[in-house]
Write an enzyme that holds these catalytic residues in place. Structure first.
Site, PDB file in Angstrom:
ATOM      1  CG  ASN A  68      -0.316  -0.134   2.511  1.00  0.00           C
ATOM      2  OD1 ASN A  68       0.536  -0.917   2.758  1.00  0.00           O
ATOM      3  ND2 ASN A  68      -1.229   0.254   3.680  1.00  0.00           N
ATOM      4  CD  GLU A  70      -1.426   4.671   4.571  1.00  0.00           C
ATOM      5  OE1 GLU A  70      -1.121   5.394   5.312  1.00  0.00           O
ATOM      6  OE2 GLU A  70      -2.036   3.827   4.983  1.00  0.00           O
ATOM      7  CD  GLU A  81      -5.300  -5.750  -1.364  1.00  0.00           C
ATOM      8  OE1 GLU A  81      -4.740  -4.818  -1.372  1.00  0.00           O
ATOM      9  OE2 GLU A  81      -6.044  -6.256  -0.419  1.00  0.00           O
ATOM     10  CB  CYS A 113     -10.745  -2.347   0.072  1.00  0.00           C
ATOM     11  SG  CYS A 113     -10.294  -1.702  -1.381  1.00  0.00           S
TER      12      CYS A 113
HETATM   13  N1  THU Z   1      -5.218  -1.527   2.572  1.00  0.00           N
HETATM   14  C1  THU Z   1      -4.593  -2.509   1.416  1.00  0.00           C
HETATM   15  O1  THU Z   1      -3.514  -2.208   1.075  1.00  0.00           O
HETATM   16  N2  THU Z   1      -5.263  -3.572   1.176  1.00  0.00           N
HETATM   17  C2  THU Z   1      -6.296  -4.104   1.745  1.00  0.00           C
HETATM   18  O2  THU Z   1      -6.689  -5.063   1.602  1.00  0.00           O
HETATM   19  C3  THU Z   1      -6.991  -3.128   3.075  1.00  0.00           C
HETATM   20  C4  THU Z   1      -6.402  -1.966   3.097  1.00  0.00           C
HETATM   21  C5  THU Z   1      -4.399  -0.528   2.868  1.00  0.00           C
HETATM   22  C6  THU Z   1      -4.970   1.018   2.439  1.00  0.00           C
HETATM   23  C7  THU Z   1      -4.534   1.734   3.592  1.00  0.00           C
HETATM   24  O3  THU Z   1      -3.291   2.253   3.125  1.00  0.00           O
HETATM   25  C8  THU Z   1      -4.373   1.136   4.769  1.00  0.00           C
HETATM   26  O4  THU Z   1      -4.329  -0.351   4.345  1.00  0.00           O
HETATM   27  C9  THU Z   1      -5.640   1.133   5.872  1.00  0.00           C
HETATM   28  O5  THU Z   1      -6.639   1.124   5.162  1.00  0.00           O
END
Ligand code: THU
EC number: 3.5.4.5
Length: 159
Positions: A68, A70, A81, A113
């Site tokens: 991820n 951000e 993903e 998500c």
């Molecule tokens: N996040 C993911 O990368 N994948 C998931 O399956 C769930 C959430 C990340 C997005 C964000 O950076 C952090 O987790 C919190 O939501």
């Protein structure tokens, strides 16, 4: 070897995905599970402190990983993903067999998500997602199970 929690209530997914390709080997699965944990280490998540890693296996045996990423403007955050999928597609790979996802959450299997499910579904309904816990256990679901009655590219081809 870590205990594996495998819900096969919908049949053996491993043998039904991409029937033209050979079934995934145990080594490929272990590598996929290892890679998603490694990818998590690169997560850029200063706002949530919730690192996530993903690893993707293509039909022809290539691996791609993602984390991820951000952003201070929070809607611009990209999940692990989707990072992995963008990397694979941008290098010419659209035939996916499996993805594994890892987080640090001890209590819950990490689940994709809704936005990621839709992006995954763009590339088929019969490939599988390994949702893991840090202790090495996981559950497996097909895209069809994660996003039933979905809208995808086939729907647009009818017109
Ligand atoms: N996040 C993911 O990368 N994948 C998931 O399956 C769930 C959430 C990340 C997005 C964000 O950076 C952090 O987790 C919190 O939501």
């Amino acid at each position: 070897m870590a205990h594996v929690q495998y819900d096969c209530s919908q049949g053996s997914h491993l043998n039904t995905i991409n029937s033209s390709a050979s079934p995934m080997g145990a080594e490929q699965i272990q590598l996929l599970l290892h890679m998603c944990k490694e990818a998590k280490k690169s997560a850029y998540c200063p706002y949530s402190n919730f690192p996530v890693g993903a690893a993707l296996l293509t039909g022809d045996g290539k691996f791609f990983s993602g984390c991820n990423v951000e952003n201070a403007s929070s809607p611009l955050t990209v999940c692990a993903e989707r990072t992995a999928i963008q990397k694979a597609v941008s290098e010419g790979n659209m035939n996916f067999r499996a993805m594994a996802i890892a987080s640090n959450s001890e209590e819950d299997f990490i689940v994709p998500c809704g936005a990621c499910r839709q992006v995954m579904r763009e590339f088929g309904r019969d490939w599988v997602i390994y949702m893991t816990k840090p202790d090495g256990t996981y559950i497996i679901r097909t895209l069809e199970e994660l996003l039933p009655l979905s809208f995808g590219p086939e729907n647009l081809k009818k017109f």
